[in-house]
Design an enzyme around this catalytic site. Structure first.
Site, PDB file in Angstrom:
ATOM      1  N   VAL A   1       1.423   3.656   1.946  1.00  0.00           N
ATOM      2  CA  VAL A   1       2.139   4.083   3.149  1.00  0.00           C
ATOM      3  C   VAL A   1       3.225   3.092   3.575  1.00  0.00           C
ATOM      4  CG1 VAL A   1       0.143   5.356   3.995  1.00  0.00           C
ATOM      5  CG2 VAL A   1       0.518   3.007   4.777  1.00  0.00           C
ATOM      6  N   LYS A   2       3.363   1.971   2.861  1.00  0.00           N
ATOM      7  CA  LYS A   2       4.309   0.949   3.285  1.00  0.00           C
ATOM      8  C   LYS A   2       5.727   1.270   2.824  1.00  0.00           C
ATOM      9  CE  LYS A   2       1.214  -1.605   5.314  1.00  0.00           C
ATOM     10  NZ  LYS A   2      -0.025  -0.853   5.075  1.00  0.00           N
ATOM     11  N   ASN A   3       6.701   0.549   3.418  1.00  0.00           N
ATOM     12  CA  ASN A   3       8.121   0.774   3.113  1.00  0.00           C
ATOM     13  C   ASN A   3       8.442   0.561   1.647  1.00  0.00           C
ATOM     14  OD1 ASN A   3       7.918   0.480   5.924  1.00  0.00           O
ATOM     15  ND2 ASN A   3      10.062  -0.092   6.072  1.00  0.00           N
TER      16      ASN A   3
ATOM     17  N   HIS B   1       0.840  -1.195   0.000  1.00  0.00           N
ATOM     18  CA  HIS B   1       0.000   0.000   0.000  1.00  0.00           C
ATOM     19  C   HIS B   1       0.882   1.254   0.000  1.00  0.00           C
ATOM     20  CE1 HIS B   1      -2.434   3.147   2.060  1.00  0.00           C
ATOM     21  NE2 HIS B   1      -3.405   2.638   1.332  1.00  0.00           N
TER      22      HIS B   1
END
Length: 402
Positions: free
Chosen positions: A199-201, A197
């Site tokens: 917002v993920k790393n 997603h």
């Protein structure tokens, strides 16, 4: 009054590399599931040191399709943590099974492994541990728990029979790139479900991947084929394999779902993978600055790095010791006035209406409530500068001393 300085919570770190990857896909004439997605799956498997990976439209889809491949459904129970986002538990209900929530251990964000063992019954078919904030669960303890109750397991199909015990499906939405006890996230659980997603790393805008461990009696290629069937309406040939003029014929094997990854998304992911170690390094620097800046305050922080584990630095969870939820919410508003975005991870599931309606009560999960009551998550992302991190730490010092 709002600050002129703005530090967003978790913006996507998109460089010219990802942009050029997407442009090449858009110009190629093939933008849905195709060669880029297959390449991304191969690179994910290589990164996680597994033989195969499958990419889907989200981690939620990965979790649900894994439950469906295992044949888990009505009458079955699946255990997960009370301290997580809804996706860990909602997928259990989606397949018609019964979610069983386990409290976290006191003073921990990880599920109580003793309670986990006690929660396993003859109806339990899987457990979904949650790797929170980029730190893997203790999978050694989880395997111990399911093996202790192995005699209660009654397989209902050949795949369940091959496992011969409760299956471990990691909700690794937060932990791509993390390691514990010498195992990378993706290697430890029977199945591991990642989120990509925004917002993920590592992001593909939206997307996810599943990896799985090799076990006797389990065919890697057959598992991959089942994921493909489930993710493309049960169609036995995808559009890419039908692109030849005389290759239109296909069959619908089952009434399945639509949750495939596109080549546009995979192109972003391939660019992100090329930069991943660099992005991880930046997160580690921010964590170090926060740890040093907050060490003399009444602020409890997660241990992201230790002799037995390495976090991927996904989230920086703090607890304002001896403070109430009301104080923490005021604290977060003061951070916002200084241009600092923050968040809360997580409001326990039994506090949400949907789970209350299922009969869950937060009073039965006192440790989860205690962790939530004074939790504040600080901004942590690879676009932050060291100066940004120092500014956040100094601002927190000033607010807590007021």
């Amino acid at each position: 009054m709002c600050s002129e300085r703005q530090i967003p919570f978790s913006p996507p770190d998109i460089s010219e590399e990802e942009i050029q990857q997407v442009i090449r896909v858009l110009k190629s004439g093939w933008i849905t599931t195709g060669p880029k997605t297959k390449r991304f799956e191969q690179k994910i498997a290589e990164f996680c040191r597994t033989k195969k990976a499958v990419c889907l439209s989200s981690a939620t889809a990965c979790l649900e399709m894994t439950l469906r491949i295992l044949g888990i459904g009505p009458g079955d129970e699946v255990i997960t943590s009370a301290y997580t986002y809804t996706a860990s538990a909602s997928v259990i209900a989606h397949v018609g099974a019964i979610p069983v929530l386990v409290d976290v251990a006191k003073g921990s964000y990880e599920m109580d492994y003793t309670q986990l063992e006690h929660a396993i019954t003859e109806r339990t078919k899987a457990v979904i541990p949650v790797d929170l904030a980029g730190i893997m669960c203790d999978y050694d303890r989880i395997y111990d728990a399911v093996y202790q109750k192995k005699e209660l397991f009654h397989p209902q199909n050949d795949l369940q029979k091959a496992f011969g015990r409760v299956v471990i499906i990691a909700d690794a939405a937060h932990s791509f790139g993390a390691a514990r006890h010498g195992m990378l996230s993706g290697q430890a659980a029977d199945f591991t479900c990642f989120s990509f997603h925004a917002v993920k790393n590592l992001t593909t805008a939206e997307g996810g991947a599943v990896t799985w461990r090799g076990m006797s009696g389990i065919d890697y290629e057959e598992l991959y084929r089942k994921y493909m069937l489930l993710s493309l309406h049960g169609q036995d040939r995808d559009a890419f394999s039908k692109r030849e003029a005389d290759a239109w014929e296909y069959d619908i094997i089952s009434l399945a779902y639509k949750c495939n990854m596109t080549d546009v998304a995979a192109a972003i992911g391939l660019g992100q993978l090329d930069r991943y170690e660099e992005m991880m390094s930046r997160r580690k620097k921010v964590i170090g600055i926060y740890n040093e800046g907050l060490k003399d305050l009444k602020v409890q922080v997660l241990n992201h790095f230790g002799p037995a584990h390495r976090s991927n630095g996904h989230l920086y969870l703090t607890r304002l010791t001896d403070k109430s939820r009301e104080y923490c919410d005021i604290f977060m508003r003061k951070l916002a006035q200084k241009g600092i975005s923050s968040n809360v991870h997580y409001k326990p599931l039994p506090m949400h209406t949907a789970y209350k309606n299922m009969g869950f009560r937060i009073e039965n999960y006192p440790n989860a409530y205690e962790m939530f009551e004074n939790e504040v998550t600080l901004p942590l992302n690879s676009k932050m500068t060291e100066d940004d991190a120092y500014y956040v730490a100094e601002t927190i010092k000033r607010i807590l001393k007021d």
